[in-house]
Write an enzyme that holds these catalytic residues in place. Sequence first.
Site, PDB file in Angstrom:
ATOM      1  N   LYS A 198      -2.417  -2.184  -2.822  1.00 42.22           N
ATOM      2  CA  LYS A 198      -3.517  -1.161  -2.474  1.00 42.22           C
ATOM      3  C   LYS A 198      -3.145   0.440  -2.835  1.00 42.22           C
ATOM      4  O   LYS A 198      -2.393   0.969  -2.058  1.00 42.22           O
ATOM      5  CB  LYS A 198      -3.972  -1.306  -0.964  1.00 42.22           C
ATOM      6  CG  LYS A 198      -4.696  -0.522  -0.175  1.00 42.22           C
ATOM      7  CD  LYS A 198      -5.184  -1.116   1.050  1.00 42.22           C
ATOM      8  CE  LYS A 198      -6.174  -0.329   1.610  1.00 42.22           C
ATOM      9  NZ  LYS A 198      -6.729  -0.882   2.898  1.00 42.22           N
ATOM     10  N   GLU A 218       0.888  -1.275  -0.101  1.00 38.71           N
ATOM     11  CA  GLU A 218       0.204   0.071  -0.003  1.00 38.71           C
ATOM     12  C   GLU A 218       0.799   1.312  -0.014  1.00 38.71           C
ATOM     13  O   GLU A 218       1.143   1.674   1.248  1.00 38.71           O
ATOM     14  CB  GLU A 218      -1.047   0.076   1.121  1.00 38.71           C
ATOM     15  CG  GLU A 218      -1.807   1.171   1.078  1.00 38.71           C
ATOM     16  CD  GLU A 218      -2.907   1.375   2.541  1.00 38.71           C
ATOM     17  OE1 GLU A 218      -2.689   0.448   3.326  1.00 38.71           O
ATOM     18  OE2 GLU A 218      -3.481   2.214   2.448  1.00 38.71           O
TER      19      GLU A 218
HETATM   20  P1  13P Z   1      -9.344   4.363   4.031  1.00 42.51           P
HETATM   21  O1  13P Z   1     -10.084   3.595   3.208  1.00 42.51           O
HETATM   22  O2  13P Z   1     -10.084   4.857   5.277  1.00 42.51           O
HETATM   23  O3  13P Z   1      -8.342   5.120   3.247  1.00 42.51           O
HETATM   24  O4  13P Z   1      -8.316   2.992   4.872  1.00 42.51           O
HETATM   25  C1  13P Z   1      -7.751   2.307   4.183  1.00 42.51           C
HETATM   26  C2  13P Z   1      -6.672   1.940   4.758  1.00 42.51           C
HETATM   27  O5  13P Z   1      -6.358   0.611   5.039  1.00 42.51           O
HETATM   28  C3  13P Z   1      -5.473   3.003   4.762  1.00 42.51           C
HETATM   29  O6  13P Z   1      -4.262   2.107   5.337  1.00 42.51           O
END
Ligand code: 13P
Length: 345
Positions: free
Chosen positions: A220, A178
């Site tokens: 992600k 991510e």
């Molecule tokens: P949000 O969808 O609130 O951005 O959170 C997703 C997430 O896992 C952030 O690390």
Amino acid sequence: MNLADLNKVALAMVTPGKGILAADESSGTIKKRFDAIKVESTEENRRDYREMLFRSTEAMSKYVSGVILYDETIWQNAKDGTPLVKLIEQSGAIPGIKVDEGTQALPQCPGELVTVGLDKLAERLKKYYERGARFAKWRAVIDIGAGIPSMTAISVNAHALARYAALCQAAQIVPIVEPEVLMDGDHDIDRCYDVTQRVLNETFQELRVQRVELEGMVLKPNMAVSGKKCAKQASAEEVAEKTVRLLKACVPAAVPGIAFLSGGQSDEDATAHLNAMNRIGGLPSSLPWRLTFSYGRALQAAPQKAWSGKAENIAAGQRAFTHRARMNALASKGEWETGLEKKVA
Ligand code: 13P
């Protein structure tokens, strides 16, 4: 490492019509969410809230492929003594775990951050696997502003993401990679596009250098969106078109799936954007990877409000969660329409 099994888990995480519930808020973040609904952030309240979500039978069994947990939650038991991990497994969803330990300032780059948590990660992963986690998450944060991001911040964060991903695969855990480019700020969608492109290119370069198997991971990313304070907000069609173009340019086809973060978008925007992207893909999708959600705020804001810390509101909280999960599940197939939002159960 058994790559075939990692690939099976990665594909299950992005099953069409399902997506990931990011319920891995750190103690600091969940306190902020609870403050907003005037609930004290005690260990018991955090447990009760998350138990409410995991016992939302319809949402969990029909629309949720996996749940990202925070360290505290993975060791917690429900009120009746059942481990929360078991509740998730019984619903048919896969338990996952956030393993990064937050961010620290990068001393040579004022205002920029690097995500930490690699020390002892191999040992921690072993324990999480034994407890039932089959995937993990590590979030890098890149901010857009005057003169930032620096190449230094992009590079050190990509390096750490790849170190984490390699350790996960060695522990037979699918890494969610991510790299989040924040949507705070007044930049326009094209600046978000450019920065995200640099970040994704550097991330995949590091993944290659560190020999991470792309078939055994899930990406992600943020979508290409206008900054929250930008006067000109891009339409859902523009967000979808630019995000898909960006991903095609940067993400190898070997990656099984992409599960977006919501990043502060409104509930309905997050759904509409995902839906529009899956419509571009066509049905069956012409895109090489599946596109779904891994939302935190855009799945939980409504149930948090409906629940507000009161036992008598649990059913209402579960209805609100099920509704958002269903809307996003439809969007993951390009089957959502704005009219469906009005028919809240
Ligand atoms: P949000 O969808 O609130 O951005 O959170 C997703 C997430 O896992 C952030 O690390």
